[in-house]
Design a protein around this motif. Structure first.
Motif, PDB file in Angstrom:
ATOM      1  N   ASN A 265       0.827  -1.214   0.000  1.00  0.00           N
ATOM      2  CA  ASN A 265       0.000   0.000   0.000  1.00  0.00           C
ATOM      3  C   ASN A 265       0.855   1.256   0.000  1.00  0.00           C
ATOM      4  OD1 ASN A 265      -2.405  -1.444   0.018  1.00  0.00           O
ATOM      5  ND2 ASN A 265      -2.511  -1.522   2.253  1.00  0.00           N
ATOM      6  N   LEU A 266       1.941   1.225   0.776  1.00  0.00           N
ATOM      7  CA  LEU A 266       2.843   2.381   0.816  1.00  0.00           C
ATOM      8  C   LEU A 266       3.527   2.593  -0.532  1.00  0.00           C
ATOM      9  CD1 LEU A 266       4.466   1.847   4.346  1.00  0.00           C
ATOM     10  CD2 LEU A 266       2.807   3.594   3.689  1.00  0.00           C
ATOM     11  N   VAL A 267       3.902   1.501  -1.189  1.00  0.00           N
ATOM     12  CA  VAL A 267       4.497   1.619  -2.522  1.00  0.00           C
ATOM     13  C   VAL A 267       3.490   2.213  -3.493  1.00  0.00           C
ATOM     14  CG1 VAL A 267       5.379   0.315  -4.493  1.00  0.00           C
ATOM     15  CG2 VAL A 267       6.176  -0.232  -2.201  1.00  0.00           C
ATOM     16  N   GLY A 268       2.220   1.810  -3.333  1.00  0.00           N
ATOM     17  CA  GLY A 268       1.176   2.384  -4.180  1.00  0.00           C
ATOM     18  C   GLY A 268       1.062   3.888  -4.004  1.00  0.00           C
ATOM     19  N   GLU A 269       1.108   4.324  -2.766  1.00  0.00           N
ATOM     20  CA  GLU A 269       1.068   5.766  -2.507  1.00  0.00           C
ATOM     21  C   GLU A 269       2.316   6.451  -3.071  1.00  0.00           C
ATOM     22  OE1 GLU A 269      -1.562   7.256  -1.312  1.00  0.00           O
ATOM     23  OE2 GLU A 269      -2.545   5.302  -1.145  1.00  0.00           O
ATOM     24  N   LEU A 270       3.445   5.761  -3.010  1.00  0.00           N
ATOM     25  CA  LEU A 270       4.690   6.303  -3.556  1.00  0.00           C
ATOM     26  C   LEU A 270       4.581   6.485  -5.065  1.00  0.00           C
ATOM     27  CD1 LEU A 270       7.469   7.145  -2.493  1.00  0.00           C
ATOM     28  CD2 LEU A 270       8.288   4.833  -2.992  1.00  0.00           C
ATOM     29  N   VAL A 271       3.923   5.546  -5.733  1.00  0.00           N
ATOM     30  CA  VAL A 271       3.714   5.651  -7.183  1.00  0.00           C
ATOM     31  C   VAL A 271       2.879   6.888  -7.506  1.00  0.00           C
ATOM     32  CG1 VAL A 271       2.572   4.574  -9.163  1.00  0.00           C
ATOM     33  CG2 VAL A 271       3.955   3.187  -7.628  1.00  0.00           C
ATOM     34  N   ILE A 272       1.843   7.134  -6.692  1.00  0.00           N
ATOM     35  CA  ILE A 272       1.006   8.321  -6.901  1.00  0.00           C
ATOM     36  C   ILE A 272       1.822   9.597  -6.691  1.00  0.00           C
ATOM     37  CG2 ILE A 272      -0.991   9.592  -6.023  1.00  0.00           C
ATOM     38  CD1 ILE A 272      -2.251   6.880  -5.315  1.00  0.00           C
TER      39      ILE A 272
END
Length: 634
Positions: A265-272
């Protein structure tokens, strides 16, 4: 016992429960291999080792009830180990049920199950087998209710004799135990039973210090660990591996799945955040240092994303074992001769999807055995990785599905308009009706009997994972269900486009090419068909707004996406191509998803909302519209 000792014991127990899960998976795998091979001795030996390990370790960490039951199972396996010819399908079934009972107990101890187990019937069955083989069974009713551990006083003299390889081995093991636990075992203890040795160790520890020692590890467990180390060393010597592989194996650690999900989930936010940063970088194109730094950051985030996704991926081996077990149990129960063939068990998929897939897959396989195959036949379970999709196929060579009867039943249930002819629908579209809720409950159809019961749950589950189910069948030749699933449900690579001031994401692998609308020659057809010529072929065309039901009017768009969905090409008109992006998928309202061809939503780099296109639904809409136009024109 002190607080520290309590914590240490709890840590040992958690490690044991994690190991027990792995051992019980091996247990089932060995049993299923047992029925596929003529050389049963090796598999029985492997099964015996699992039972022995469960017995010794569960006893060492204080799970006496589990250890007691494992001891009874081990006694039966001891006989089968000496003479594998005694094995019968009934004994295999009983022992598989014992494995299921162990799983229930482990789940209860881990807090995943609310009710404890009851193994009285299984213990009774095993006792009957022991008696039939000329061995005294265990008295399952002699002990009081609160102490029904089903454990004999100690191992038989025959078992002890088999477990002792040499006095030197025992001396070395005792030396290790003395050093580790601060006790004094001597040669006079060598031929005591495990329980007797454990008592001696406990007595010596309690006398030695005020602070109680750590939980007692049984001598047999330590000795077995030493033997495993010797075997591992011998295997390493006979088949050496390179240093890098050995180092990687030694570096393996267990990580809680919830922690991996949180990192994902944190990586997903990092992508955003990276996408949002990209817009700022565009405003400073002359700053080459900033541009180089951003490029490096983008590369690092991509690698982090791939590695994190890799941590969530697991092979489908355990799921396939469950499927093999289900086919075996149902075929024996129905007295059918079923050959189960599987391939692609090493294909990896997101672990969260494996959990969701288990029940639907088992249900479909049981249906194939129960209703697809009459008395004997073959069932194929296949997994393959195609692009960014995982395709699971369940194929049988049974009686097949009667498309005419399915169509008639759908018409009778009011699922099809009376004006629609069977020729207007493809076979797959007709077969989709058997996955409607309650399709086959009103009246049984011989060729479809039972296939509709519960298949609506299968379809719903697969669609929640942004997948789909395709069905093909031929009367007298069999049926094939294909579950087409994304590799992961978290992050997707896509093409960001705009249409009518709204943002949409098309999966990258579905887009063949992007053309300028003014360079496309549309075919002027008196019947009003929307077609254009693309690479020597004529393909259908529709605007994105039209396929989503937002604007039915035909118009020539500024840009056209050439789509490829299951080998079918068509063109989708859009207003603007924005960029190729990575997006974190977010759930969307079920009504929106099923009615408009939108499968998910996402947050874009500028903070706005984008809609992820379900290309299969869009393809279906384009082809259906053109087919309807052809039918009206005719």
């Amino acid at each position: 016992m002190t607080i520290d000792d309590d914590g240490f014991l709890e840590e040992l127990r958690q490690e044991f429960l994690a190991e027990a899960c792995s051992l019980l998976e091996q247990w089932e795998e060995y049993f299923l291999k047992l029925e596929e091979t003529d050389d049963k001795a090796e598999q029985v030996t492997n099964i015996f080792r699992v039972a022995h390990c469960l017995k010794g370790t569960s006893s060492a960490v204080g799970y006496s009830e589990m250890a007691a039951f494992a001891h009874i199972v081990e006694d039966l396996l001891q006989i089968l180990k000496k003479d594998p010819s005694c094995l019968t399908p009934e004994i295999v079934t009983t022992l598989l049920k014992c494995g299921d009972a162990f799983k229930v107990k482990v789940a209860f101890l881990m807090g995943k199950e609310k009710t404890d187990w009851d193994v009285t019937v299984l213990a009774f069955d095993i006792n009957n087998y022991l008696i039939s083989f000329g061995h005294a069974g265990h008295d399952t009713h002699a002990a009081p209710a609160e102490d029904q551990n089903l454990m004999p006083a100690g191992p038989s003299e025959e078992t002890k004799a088999e477990s002792i390889e040499s006095d030197d081995d025992w001396k070395q093991v005792m030396a290790d135990v003395n050093q580790k636990f601060g006790v004094q075992l001597t040669e006079e203890h060598m031929h005591l039973s495990e329980d007797e040795i454990a008592k001696v160790i406990a007595d010596q520890q309690s006398e030695k210090a005020q602070k109680p020692a750590a939980p007692v590890i049984q001598l047999e467990q330590v000795r077995e660990h030493k033997e495993e180390e010797k075997k591992a060393a011998a295997a390493s010597a006979s088949a050496p591996k390179d240093a890098a592989s050995s180092k990687a194996a030694n570096a393996t650690v267990k990580v809680d799945a919830h922690k991996i999900d949180k990192i994902m989930n944190l990586v997903g936010e990092l992508v955003i955040n990276k996408s949002q940063l990209a817009n700022r970088v565009e405003q400073y194109r002359d700053d080459h240092v900033l541009e180089a730094t951003y490029s490096l950051l983008e590369k690092t985030i991509r690698e982090l994303q791939d590695e994190t996704l890799g941590m969530r991926m697991i092979s489908m081996k355990n799921l396939f074992l469950k499927c093999q077990r289900a086919v075996r149990d149902v075929s024996i129960k129905l007295n059918k001769n079923i050959e189960f063939v599987q391939s692609g068990e090493d294909v990896e998929i997101d672990r969260s999807m494996v959990e969701l897939l288990t029940d639907p897959l088992l249900h479909m396989l049981r249906n194939s055995v129960d209703h697809g195959i009459e008395s004997q036949g073959t069932i194929l379970l296949k997994a393959e990785h195609v692009g960014s999709k995982i395709i699971l196929s369940i194929k049988d060579n049974g009686r097949g599905i009667n498309a005419e009867k399915v169509f008639g039943k759908a018409m009778q249930n009011g699922l099809i308009s009376p004006s629609v002819k069977m020729s207007d629908l493809t076979e797959n579209e007709i077969f989709q009706f058997i996955m409607m809720p309650g399709f086959s409950t009103a009246e049984k159809i011989t060729d479809v009997s039972g296939r509709g019961v519960g298949l609506d749950v299968v379809k719903t589950t697969v669609e929640k994972m942004n997948g789909k189910v395709d069905i093909s069948s031929q009367l007298g030749k069999g049926t094939c269900f294909k579950l087409i699933l994304p590799l992961t449900t978290s992050i997707q690579e896509g093409i960001h486009v705009k249409s009518n001031n709204s943002s949409y994401i098309f999966p990258t692998e579905k887009v063949l090419e992007i053309l300028s609308g003014d360079k496309v020659s549309f075919i002027t057809d008196p019947n009003g068909l929307n077609m254009f010529k693309y690479r020597e072929t004529v393909i259908p065309y529709a605007t994105l707004d039209a396929t989503l039901g937002l604007s039915p009017d035909f118009k020539i768009s500024k840009m056209i996406l050439i789509m490829d969905v299951d080998g079918k090409n068509f063109g989708i008109g859009i207003d603007e191509f924005v960029a190729q992006v990575h997006v974190v998928l977010k759930p969307i309202n079920e009504i929106v998803r099923t009615s408009t061809g939108i499968s998910a939503s996402c947050i874009l780099s500028h903070g706005g909302i984008g809609f992820v296109i379900d290309t299969d639904e869009v393809c279906k809409s384009v082809l259906k519209n053109n087919k309807e136009q052809n039918r009206l024109a005719a």
